[in-house]
Design an enzyme around this catalytic site. Structure first.
Site, PDB file in Angstrom:
ATOM      1  N   GLU A 147      24.352 -97.891   0.128  1.00 57.51           N
ATOM      2  CA  GLU A 147      23.613 -99.049   0.630  1.00 57.51           C
ATOM      3  C   GLU A 147      23.113 -99.985  -0.479  1.00 57.51           C
ATOM      4  O   GLU A 147      21.922-100.241  -0.611  1.00 57.51           O
ATOM      5  CB  GLU A 147      22.455 -98.580   1.518  1.00 57.51           C
ATOM      6  CG  GLU A 147      22.954 -97.763   2.716  1.00 57.51           C
ATOM      7  CD  GLU A 147      21.843 -97.223   3.624  1.00 57.51           C
ATOM      8  OE1 GLU A 147      20.655 -97.490   3.342  1.00 57.51           O
ATOM      9  OE2 GLU A 147      22.170 -96.538   4.605  1.00 57.51           O
ATOM     10  N   ASN A 188      29.110 -96.693   0.016  1.00 60.60           N
ATOM     11  CA  ASN A 188      28.834 -96.540   1.443  1.00 60.60           C
ATOM     12  C   ASN A 188      27.731 -97.506   1.868  1.00 60.60           C
ATOM     13  O   ASN A 188      26.750 -97.696   1.138  1.00 60.60           O
ATOM     14  CB  ASN A 188      28.374 -95.082   1.678  1.00 60.60           C
ATOM     15  CG  ASN A 188      28.253 -94.716   3.137  1.00 60.60           C
ATOM     16  OD1 ASN A 188      29.213 -94.805   3.891  1.00 60.60           O
ATOM     17  ND2 ASN A 188      27.069 -94.257   3.541  1.00 60.60           N
ATOM     18  N   HIS A 224      26.560 -97.398  12.382  1.00 57.33           N
ATOM     19  CA  HIS A 224      25.465 -97.110  13.321  1.00 57.33           C
ATOM     20  C   HIS A 224      25.425 -98.283  14.312  1.00 57.33           C
ATOM     21  O   HIS A 224      24.928 -99.358  13.998  1.00 57.33           O
ATOM     22  CB  HIS A 224      24.132 -96.972  12.583  1.00 57.33           C
ATOM     23  CG  HIS A 224      24.088 -95.810  11.641  1.00 57.33           C
ATOM     24  ND1 HIS A 224      24.181 -94.512  12.078  1.00 57.33           N
ATOM     25  CD2 HIS A 224      23.974 -95.755  10.290  1.00 57.33           C
ATOM     26  CE1 HIS A 224      24.110 -93.689  11.040  1.00 57.33           C
ATOM     27  NE2 HIS A 224      23.990 -94.426   9.946  1.00 57.33           N
ATOM     28  N   GLU A 255      29.262 -92.482   9.366  1.00 58.31           N
ATOM     29  CA  GLU A 255      28.012 -92.096  10.028  1.00 58.31           C
ATOM     30  C   GLU A 255      27.948 -92.634  11.457  1.00 58.31           C
ATOM     31  O   GLU A 255      26.895 -93.047  11.945  1.00 58.31           O
ATOM     32  CB  GLU A 255      26.809 -92.598   9.223  1.00 58.31           C
ATOM     33  CG  GLU A 255      26.779 -92.123   7.778  1.00 58.31           C
ATOM     34  CD  GLU A 255      25.554 -92.595   7.000  1.00 58.31           C
ATOM     35  OE1 GLU A 255      24.531 -92.953   7.639  1.00 58.31           O
ATOM     36  OE2 GLU A 255      25.613 -92.608   5.758  1.00 58.31           O
ATOM     37  N   ASP A 257      27.479 -93.530  15.140  1.00 55.28           N
ATOM     38  CA  ASP A 257      26.777 -93.202  16.379  1.00 55.28           C
ATOM     39  C   ASP A 257      26.637 -94.483  17.189  1.00 55.28           C
ATOM     40  O   ASP A 257      26.755 -95.593  16.655  1.00 55.28           O
ATOM     41  CB  ASP A 257      25.415 -92.508  16.167  1.00 55.28           C
ATOM     42  CG  ASP A 257      24.530 -93.171  15.116  1.00 55.28           C
ATOM     43  OD1 ASP A 257      24.538 -94.417  15.002  1.00 55.28           O
ATOM     44  OD2 ASP A 257      23.829 -92.445  14.401  1.00 55.28           O
TER      45      ASP A 257
END
Length: 395
Positions: A147, A188, A224, A255, A257
């Site tokens: 990040e 990432n 996300h 990641e 979701d």
């Protein structure tokens, strides 16, 4: 021995039993399916059984981050991360290392020290060297930098950027490569799932690093997402942009979701199925996209409800470990691809019909990818798109 002119038909089918593990469906199209797990969840036998059954890759939730691995300067603790690596090894699961340099979850000695450029580079390099060396040969990827960008594409303000400047990123990558020459190195970040200044900044960074000869293998897109906000074509376009950073660049969905307002409505659960399909099928479209990993696999252990008030139900399995319709979306997403051609000869002049068989694919079908899974004297063929007859000549 020569086997000539074996003629058979390949029947199109979208019907793949959902009892087939997700990791198996992913591997048939040359991808992996994985999920994150935390150390505290290792005592939950239902979760570990589900993870082992469905996932070929896992990522430790927090156990390899800086505050967990070097809580005091020069004092390294690997017990928590080692527990996840041991679980993974016992179940044939590969591990993604996460993460080495991030502006969050840092111990106070990192955030409160009055660093100079030189002293912070030394501390950062020492941290990376020790952690990567400890897990050398035990992880397949490292999220080296996590990040690094704000939403507008500028660099995030943290102790590393504020002290060293953007050069902390190539320095970190070079230290990781020196400690493990074989592990794949990623940067990432989140919100790379739609066209934005942040996505452009990431692609440009990775492109420039590669041009400078800095070791970098790919980009991790956290993904996300919010149910109903996924554009299938838009998401696929972002994968294409990241894959285009340099020839051979890899893209990992790290990641995933898909959160929704809770309690979950039937309409949102149906939309979640569609959105999981959109993400997975987008990955399947591109050889550069190597796999899909969800941030957890059961809603029981999701981070969403504690972070986004009023939201949850983001993962493929509910809090009781029952599959939601999201699983169908993942299944169909992997089924949207063409299986891989796999060669496994068993002798110079022999064809082994107990394993995968190399096929000589006609030029007009060269853009497709096929696999035939065989048992003695029986061919089982899975394909999602077409019906044709194939003439094979094996010498």
């Amino acid at each position: 021995m020569k086997l000539s002119f074996v003629l058979f038909s390949i029947m199109a089918s979208n019907a793949i039993a959902q009892t087939t593990p997700l990791k198996t469906l992913a591997s048939r199209v040359g991808k992996y399916f994985g999920c994150e797990i935390g150390q505290e969840a290792l005592s939950d036998t239902q979760l570990t059984a589900l993870t082992a059954a469905q996932c070929s890759v896992t990522t430790p939730e927090n156990e390899m981050k800086w505050d967990a691995t070097e809580p005091s300067q020069g004092v390294f603790t690997f017990t928590a991360g080692d527990a996840i690596v041991s679980f993974a090894a016992a179940n044939g699961i590969s591990v993604r290392g996460h993460n080495l340099v991030w502006g969050s979850q840092l111990p106070s000695w990192v955030t409160n020290t009055a660093w100079t450029n030189a002293t912070l580079i030394a501390a950062m390099t020492n941290h990376i060297t020790n952690v990567v060396t400890h897990y050398k040969g035990k992880v397949i990827h490292w999220d080296v930098v996590n990040e690094p960008f704000n939403g507008d594409g500028s660099y995030a303000s943290d102790v590393f950027y504020n002290t060293i400047g953007s050069e902390y990123i190539p320095i970190a990558l070079k230290a990781a490569r020196a400690a493990d020459p074989n592990v794949k190195l990623f940067i990432n970040d989140y919100n790379l799932d739609y066209s934005s200044a942040k996505l452009t900044a990431m692609v440009n960074l990775v492109k420039s690093l590669h041009a400078r000869g800095i070791p970098i293998d790919g980009i991790g897109s956290e993904s996300h997402l919010i149910v109903g906000n996924v554009s299938p074509s838009g998401y696929a376009s972002t994968i294409a942009q990241m894959a285009g950073a340099f020839p051979g660049a890899l893209v990992a969905i790290t990641e995933l979701d898909l959160r929704m307002p809770t309690p979950a409505s039937a309409a949102n659960l149906a939309q979640q199925e569609t959105d999981y399909y959109s993400v997975v099928s987008a990955c399947v479209q591109y050889s550069a996209c190597i796999g899909v990993e969800t941030w957890g696999i059961s809603d029981k252990y999701s981070w969403i409800s504690s972070t986004f008030s009023g939201y949850g139900a983001a993962l493929p399995y509910d809090a009781n470990f029952n599959p939601k319709s999201a699983v169908t979306g993942i299944v169909n997403g992997f089924a949207s691809g063409s299986p891989e051609v796999v060669a496994q000869p068993s002798g110079a002049n022999a064809v082994d019909f107990s394993g995968p068989v190399l096929l000589a694919v006609p030029p007009q079908l060269a853009h497709r990818k096929l696999v035939i899974h065989t048992i003695p004297s029986v061919f089982e063929v899975k394909s999602s798109f077409f019906l044709f007859t194939l003439l094979i000549v094996l010498f």
